[in-house]
Scaffold this active site. Structure first.
Site, short mmCIF file in Angstrom:
data_model
loop_
_atom_site.label_atom_id
_atom_site.label_comp_id
_atom_site.label_asym_id
_atom_site.label_seq_id
_atom_site.Cartn_x
_atom_site.Cartn_y
_atom_site.Cartn_z
N ASN A 1 27.62 43.89 42.85
CA ASN A 1 28.76 43.08 43.57
C ASN A 1 28.66 43.84 45.01
O ASN A 1 29.19 45.10 45.38
CB ASN A 1 30.13 43.22 42.98
CG ASN A 1 31.16 42.92 43.69
OD1 ASN A 1 31.14 42.15 44.91
ND2 ASN A 1 32.34 43.14 43.45
N LYS B 1 30.32 43.21 47.56
CA LYS B 1 31.40 43.12 48.29
C LYS B 1 31.17 42.56 49.74
O LYS B 1 30.33 41.89 50.09
CB LYS B 1 32.43 44.30 48.27
CG LYS B 1 32.49 44.76 46.68
CD LYS B 1 33.37 45.91 46.50
CE LYS B 1 33.22 46.33 44.92
NZ LYS B 1 34.21 47.41 44.59
N HIS C 1 37.87 39.28 40.50
CA HIS C 1 37.72 40.84 40.75
C HIS C 1 39.17 41.39 41.15
O HIS C 1 40.03 40.60 41.73
CB HIS C 1 36.76 40.99 41.98
CG HIS C 1 36.46 42.53 41.99
ND1 HIS C 1 37.18 43.41 42.84
CD2 HIS C 1 35.57 43.24 41.65
CE1 HIS C 1 36.63 44.42 42.58
NE2 HIS C 1 35.40 44.46 41.96
N GLU D 1 40.11 43.48 43.54
CA GLU D 1 40.20 43.26 44.69
C GLU D 1 40.90 41.94 45.19
O GLU D 1 41.73 41.75 46.34
CB GLU D 1 39.09 43.44 45.67
CG GLU D 1 38.81 45.05 45.67
CD GLU D 1 37.41 45.43 45.72
OE1 GLU D 1 36.39 44.58 46.04
OE2 GLU D 1 37.04 46.76 45.37
N GLU E 1 36.64 46.16 34.28
CA GLU E 1 36.63 47.09 35.44
C GLU E 1 38.25 47.72 35.22
O GLU E 1 38.97 47.05 36.07
CB GLU E 1 36.47 46.42 36.37
CG GLU E 1 35.27 45.71 36.55
CD GLU E 1 34.56 45.47 37.84
OE1 GLU E 1 33.50 46.05 38.26
OE2 GLU E 1 35.26 44.76 38.77
N GLY F 1 35.58 52.19 42.72
CA GLY F 1 35.17 52.77 44.25
C GLY F 1 35.64 54.30 44.37
O GLY F 1 36.04 54.64 45.38
N SER G 1 32.80 52.78 39.18
CA SER G 1 32.07 53.90 39.66
C SER G 1 30.71 54.14 38.62
O SER G 1 30.41 55.42 38.37
CB SER G 1 32.72 55.05 39.73
OG SER G 1 33.93 55.13 40.66
P1 PGA Z 1 32.20 50.44 42.42
O1 PGA Z 1 32.76 48.82 42.16
O2 PGA Z 1 30.93 50.57 41.38
O3 PGA Z 1 31.90 50.76 43.54
O4 PGA Z 1 33.21 51.34 41.81
C1 PGA Z 1 32.94 48.15 41.09
C2 PGA Z 1 32.99 46.68 41.35
O5 PGA Z 1 34.37 46.59 42.18
O6 PGA Z 1 32.62 45.70 40.89
#
Ligand code: PGA
Length: 253
Positions: free
Chosen positions: A9, A11, A97, A99, A169, A175, A215
């Protein structure tokens, strides 16, 4: 058996040329190094999708979007429809997601509509669920995840549900560099599979791909993917670096 998937992803990262560069590296490394049956997917910004699909021809990497509007078409300035995404050859769309839920106010009810539209256009949703840190500390994580499933995807019939990929998640792991332990992740994945079996049946539950995200990196991927109910990963930060992403794909080798 259910499909194993490692989905990146990106983003809102990588401009057009940067994205094409990273993707070219990824498809070649996957071709040379990834030996298993796992599928690699890159979910890029809309800008990149058409070109990535062209580059991916003859390679084993699929392309996805990160969002789609719930309507088929119409006066929704700035939005992109599932039909448009399908028309450039993408295969997947990330839906819900954290976000999107947090910064764009996307509710379970809205995400249920988006899921319907994505499925109607013959794309596979990667539907994201997961609790916040406060919810986990309040011991509400199982309830939160169950509600996200019930309100987001359990309206689907079994045939539609079979096209879905789920991604667990935990918001506190995205992140942050703080990964859920493999025991924490496995516990939730087993819970999700149990809920699917209760709603549909054991066969549907056993064939649903459930990814872990938050992560995930080349160091922890093999242990996470080694858990009985974890079928791959949704990879944010580490998917921006071809070497890291492909090493995560190879955690299944
Ligand atoms: P990350 O994000 O691997 O940077 O923690 C995962 C995601 O948001 O899909």
């Amino acid at each position: 058996m259910r499909k194993k998937i490692v989905a990146g992803n990106w983003k809102m990262n990588l401009d057009y040329n940067e994205g094409l560069g990273v993707f070219s590296e990824i498809i070649n490394m996957v071709k040379d190094e990834a030996t298993g049956t796992q599928e690699a997917v890159i979910c890029s910004p809309f800008i990149h999708i058409h070109s990535l699909v062209q580059l991916a021809k003859g390679y084993k990497v699929a392309v996805g979007a990160q969002n789609a509007h719930q309507a088929e078409s119409g006066a929704y300035t700035g939005e992109t429809s599932a039909k448009m995404i399908k028309s450039v050859g993408a295969a997947y769309v990330i839906i819900g997601h954290s976000e999107r839920r947090q910064y764009f106010g996307e509710s379970n009810e809205l995400l249920a509509k988006k899921t319907d539209t994505v499925l109607k256009n013959d794309l596979r949703p990667i539907f994201c669920i997961g609790e916040t840190l406060q919810e986990r500390e309040a011991n509400a994580h199982f309830d939160v995840i169950k509600t996200q499933l019930v309100e987001g995807v359990f309206h689907l019939d079994a045939a539609q549900f079979a096209k879905l990929v789920l991604a667990y998640e935990p918001v506190w792991a995205i992140g942050t560099g703080v990964t859920a332990t493999s025991a924490q992740a496995q516990e939730i994945h087993a819970f999700i599979r149990k809920e699917i079996a209760a709603k549909y049946n054991q066969e549907v539950a056993d064939s649903t791909t459930i990814l872990y995200g938050g992560s995930c990196n080349p160091k922890n991927a093999a242990e996470l993917f080694g858990c009985a109910d974890i079928d791959g990963g949704l990879i944010g930060g580490a998917s921006l670096k071809s070497r890291d992403f492909v090493d995560i794909v190879k955690a299944f080798n």
